[in-house]
Scaffold this active site. Structure first.
Site, PDB file in Angstrom:
ATOM      1  N   ASP A  17      33.315  42.567  38.065  1.00 32.56           N
ATOM      2  CA  ASP A  17      34.447  42.076  37.277  1.00 32.56           C
ATOM      3  C   ASP A  17      34.262  40.606  36.883  1.00 32.56           C
ATOM      4  O   ASP A  17      35.155  39.779  37.088  1.00 32.56           O
ATOM      5  CB  ASP A  17      35.770  42.242  38.064  1.00 32.56           C
ATOM      6  CG  ASP A  17      35.965  43.648  38.605  1.00 32.56           C
ATOM      7  OD1 ASP A  17      35.463  44.595  37.986  1.00 32.56           O
ATOM      8  OD2 ASP A  17      36.618  43.798  39.663  1.00 32.56           O
ATOM      9  N   GLU A 174      41.433  49.037  30.789  1.00 33.01           N
ATOM     10  CA  GLU A 174      41.706  47.969  31.765  1.00 33.01           C
ATOM     11  C   GLU A 174      40.859  46.751  31.433  1.00 33.01           C
ATOM     12  O   GLU A 174      40.164  46.725  30.423  1.00 33.01           O
ATOM     13  CB  GLU A 174      41.414  48.469  33.190  1.00 33.01           C
ATOM     14  CG  GLU A 174      39.999  48.981  33.381  1.00 33.01           C
ATOM     15  CD  GLU A 174      39.787  49.688  34.710  1.00 33.01           C
ATOM     16  OE1 GLU A 174      40.761  50.010  35.411  1.00 33.01           O
ATOM     17  OE2 GLU A 174      38.613  49.926  35.063  1.00 33.01           O
TER      18      GLU A 174
HETATM   19  C1  6LW Z   1      39.144  46.447  38.524  1.00 33.86           C
HETATM   20  C2  6LW Z   1      39.001  47.264  37.322  1.00 33.86           C
HETATM   21  C3  6LW Z   1      37.669  47.748  37.546  1.00 33.86           C
HETATM   22  O1  6LW Z   1      40.404  45.992  38.777  1.00 33.86           O
HETATM   23  O2  6LW Z   1      37.538  48.013  38.858  1.00 33.86           O
HETATM   24  O3  6LW Z   1      35.586  48.000  36.642  1.00 33.86           O
HETATM   25  C4  6LW Z   1      38.636  47.436  39.519  1.00 33.86           C
HETATM   26  N1  6LW Z   1      36.795  47.720  36.643  1.00 33.86           N
HETATM   27  O4  6LW Z   1      39.089  46.585  36.127  1.00 33.86           O
HETATM   28  C5  6LW Z   1      38.197  46.830  40.789  1.00 33.86           C
HETATM   29  O5  6LW Z   1      37.033  46.049  40.589  1.00 33.86           O
END
Ligand code: 6LW
Length: 499
Positions: A17, A174
């Site tokens: 991230d 996300e």
């Molecule tokens: C994070 C989400 C994700 O909050 O995994 O790859 C989660 N993305 O965006 C935890 O790293």
């Protein structure tokens, strides 16, 4: 890392991230840290290729207090780092306090960072910060939704508003990041979930709150369905270099072995060049060998892989589990040694006293000199409470213990009189022949006899310490622990033996 041929991942090991920002000639980058304390490693670079950890954002209990019973892969998720009005701002979620979003700020990204300002009105994970020209601060979260906030006070203004989320029915929209570039506001998001289907999509608008027009080339990055050695690419952030060129950092994994492929180092930070066509970003290859850079590279800092514990504070790359209580970790009791005083009685316990570093190379060797004559302690490769291999010493023996899911086994034990002993873990490629069932690596655990010869007590299949087996969001961490009484460690040495 070589000066002439920089490689991806630019920050190897469990560093997911990534969020990046630049101030002048300096780049800064932060990552998620989950159940580990201190939280949120901060890296610095002047060339995007070579990164050095300069601190941690959440390094005191008033900033990060993780409940003792919080699960692994809970805790600290997905920060965003920005520079605005002479200050560094970081927004992040602590999922172990409900969905607890907080903002901290600092004038020096190495720290100290402020105590957190809570954002009870910000409704989801993966928060982003962006300011428009009149100073309004927009906070955008996974889902994807947006709300105006005051980052100084934590106040939110109005209800969260749903924004563009990639495509109807898309899995896990996300990791939003919002940027004002040229005439457009761009909304970059992750799509498809953080596994093999992961990708990056982008939309643009004339206003920070949309409506967003999707890029016709979406997803602008994904490795799904390819045989690329880097998989799960997604959760990206953009940065512009002083020369005007654009770059993307993102997470990815390096699976090894046969089918289905196991990744053991967690999600790592990769870099790719970005060009612009018709006001849309085009992402270059996430290549293991990075392309020629448009600027001379800064000489690679020599990474300090050995720690003699001669400093009064632990280096920022050492991480512990959930907290680091004073009195349980000290280099002052026996100067030149790290003394760990036990709390939990094995690595199965959430409150075990542990100091580790990320495994950053697919093959490597770690060794430590431990004196466990006043207790029991050792060297561990840890994925989580339920997945780890350890070699540990007491005043009577040295033994290897493996924990895989609900199974816990003493794999090997040998009598050994108490006193200092070198414990070692060597991680190697599995020997040929390789087929669909071959694991990602072999983990050998053993100790050095007083005459210097190394005795391997056990060689175990590394697949059981992979994310595909254990689940979750983290990667392997190698380190020292105390399981009873006191264990003293004179030094710890980590030696990469491959990529
Ligand atoms: C994070 C989400 C994700 O909050 O995994 O790859 C989660 N993305 O965006 C935890 O790293």
């Amino acid at each position: 890392m070589s000066d002439t041929r920089p490689t991806n991942p630019v920050i190897p090991g469990f560093h997911p991230d990534p969020s990046i920002c630049r101030v002048g000639d300096d780049y800064y980058l932060v990552c998620s840290s989950f159940e580990y304390f201190p939280g949120i490693p901060v890296f610095h670079s002047r060339d995007l290729a070579h990164w050095t950890q300069i601190g941690n954002v959440l390094d005191r209990p008033s900033q990060l207090s993780l409940p003792a019973d919080m699960p692994s892969s809970g805790g600290i998720y997905a920060p965003t780092l920005r520079h605005h009005d002479g200050r560094f701002w970081l927004i992040v979620t602590n999922v172990s306090e409900g969905v607890g979003n907080i903002v901290v700020s600092a004038t020096d990204p190495a720290g100290p960072w402020s105590d957190p300002v809570r954002l009870p009105g910000v409704p989801g994970i993966d928060p982003d910060l962006a300011w428009d020209e009149d100073g309004t601060c927009w906070c955008t979260v996974a889902g994807v939704a947006q709300v105006r906030i005051d980052p100084e006070t934590g106040e939110t203004f109005g209800p969260p508003k749903k924004l563009w989320s990639g495509a109807p029915g898309v899995k896990a929209p996300e990791a939003p990041h919002l940027y004002h570039i040229g005439d457009y506001w761009y909304l970059l998001i992750a799509v498809g979930g953080t596994e093999r289907g992961h990708g990056v999509a982008i939309g643009r608008s004339r206003a920070p709150s949309g409506p967003f027009e999707p890029c016709p080339a979406n997803p602008i990055l994904t490795h799904r369905g390819t045989d690329h050695p880097v998989q799960n690419t997604g959760h990206a952030d953009l940065v512009q270099a002083p020369d005007g060129s654009w770059w993307m950092v993102m997470l990815g994994v390096r699976p090894g072995g046969g089918t289905p492929g196991w990744h053991v180092l967690g999600r790592e930070t990769f870099l790719a060049p970005v060009t612009w066509v018709d006001d849309w970003p085009v992402v270059g290859e996430v290549a293991l060998e990075l392309p020629q850079f448009p600027w001379p590279l800064a000489p690679a800092a020599v990474e300090e892989q050995r720690d003699d514990f001669d400093l009064s504070e632990l280096r920022p790359s050492w991480i512990s589990l959930r907290d680091r209580p004073a009195g349980h970790f000290t280099t002052k009791e026996r100067p030149g040694w790290l003394t760990l005083r036990a709390r939990g009685d094995s690595l199965d316990a959430a409150d075990v006293i542990f100091a580790g570093r990320r495994q950053q190379h697919l093959t490597c060797r770690a060794r430590t000199l431990v004196d466990a004559s006043q207790g029991r302690g050792g060297l561990a490769v840890r994925l989580d409470e339920r997945h780890h291999y350890v070699i540990e010493a007491s005043d009577t023996e040295v033994r290897v213990v493996a924990r895989v899911g609900s199974l816990r086994t003493v794999v090997a034990a040998e009598p050994l009189p108490g006193g200092p002993v070198v414990l070692g873990i060597t991680i190697t490629d599995p020997p040929p022949p390789h087929d669909a069932r071959t694991g990602p690596d072999d983990v050998s655990l053993g100790y050095e006899r007083p005459d210097g010869t190394f005795t391997t007590l056990a060689t175990l299949d590394g697949r059981y310490l992979s994310t595909e087996v254990a689940g979750g969001f983290t990667g392997r961490v190698i380190g020292m622990y105390a399981a009873n009484g006191t264990a003293h460690f004179d030094w710890f040495d980590y030696e990469p033996t491959g990529r």
